[in-house]
Design a protein around this motif. Structure first.
Motif, short mmCIF file in Angstrom:
data_model
loop_
_atom_site.label_atom_id
_atom_site.label_comp_id
_atom_site.label_asym_id
_atom_site.label_seq_id
_atom_site.Cartn_x
_atom_site.Cartn_y
_atom_site.Cartn_z
N ASP A 159 0.87 -1.18 0.00
CA ASP A 159 0.00 0.00 0.00
C ASP A 159 0.90 1.23 0.00
N GLU A 162 0.00 4.19 2.52
CA GLU A 162 0.26 3.98 3.95
C GLU A 162 1.67 3.45 4.22
N SER A 185 -3.26 -5.69 0.84
CA SER A 185 -3.62 -4.27 0.74
C SER A 185 -3.14 -3.62 -0.55
#
Length: 228
Positions: A159, A162, A185
């Motif tokens: 991700d 993040e 993710s």
């Protein structure tokens, strides 16, 4: 007349006995051939499984050894830890006596060795959630099913927003089937995606162990996951 009847009786009795022996022998031979065929198929299947299981993704080894080389300059303790975990994991992969089917509990233990290596590489950026329900822990699955899937999820589950890799594994029984899902993710699966090394190895194992009794699917909704 009596002698003739006795001769005929003995003749037909001998003929019937010979015929029964012939039929029995033929039946036994057919059964033996079937057994040989099944035994040969089983040996071939076990040989294929052992061959699949003994192959470690070269990219994983390359990355692990590079990480060991990098850590050796600054963190000798982590270098030793990673080298030992890699040796332990490699030993599990190449164990010829390993059963083709193992409990989910044992599979998660094998996965734990792999995750220790990857956690040293990625640190807190790698977050993994594992199933904990005791009801499913004794269910048998093909050995080394989870590791290639998690390796794939680490590779494609980053991700960027993040700066983390979140992976979640779930396990449940439903309508007589056992269902494993591996979530990550990363960006959605593309329509043109190709199965890589890990997914191909799992597909081969499932084809040998559960012919016509399994499926592998990829979902982007409601969450991205691989489902077996």
């Amino acid at each position: 007349i009596e002698n003739l009847e006795k001769e005929q009786y003995l003749y037909w009795s001998s003929f019937s006995l010979a015929y029964l022996i012939f039929v029995s022998f033929r039946s036994l031979k057919e059964q033996a051939n079937k057994y040989d065929h099944v035994a040969t198929e089983n040996l071939s299947s076990l040989s294929s499984l052992a061959s699949i299981q003994s192959r470690i993704n070269p990219h994983f080894l390359y990355n692990a050894l590079n990480s060991i080389a990098s850590l050796s300059r600054t963190e000798p303790k982590k270098t030793e830890e990673m080298a030992l975990e890699l040796a332990r994991f490699y030993g599990q992969c190449t164990d010829k006596s390993a059963a083709p089917l193992i409990s989910l509990r044992d599979e998660l233990s094998i996965l734990g060795s792999y995750l220790k290596i990857e956690k040293i590489r990625f640190g807190d950026r790698l977050q993994v959630s594992l199933p904990t329900d005791d009801k499913v822990m004794d269910i048998l699955i093909p050995s080394f099913t989870l590791q290639p899937l998690v390796e794939n999820a680490i590779k494609y589950g980053y991700d960027t927003a993040e700066n983390v890799i979140n992976i979640r594994i779930t396990a449940e029984t439903k309508d007589g089937s056992f269902i494993l899902r591996i979530y990550d993710s990363g960006p959605p699966f593309s329509e043109s995606m190709h199965s890589g090394y890990g997914l191909n190895s799992i597909a081969k194992k499932l084809k040998v162990l559960f012919p016509d009794r399994h499926s592998i699917s990829y979902h982007n909704e409601p969450e991205k996951c691989v489902e077996i």
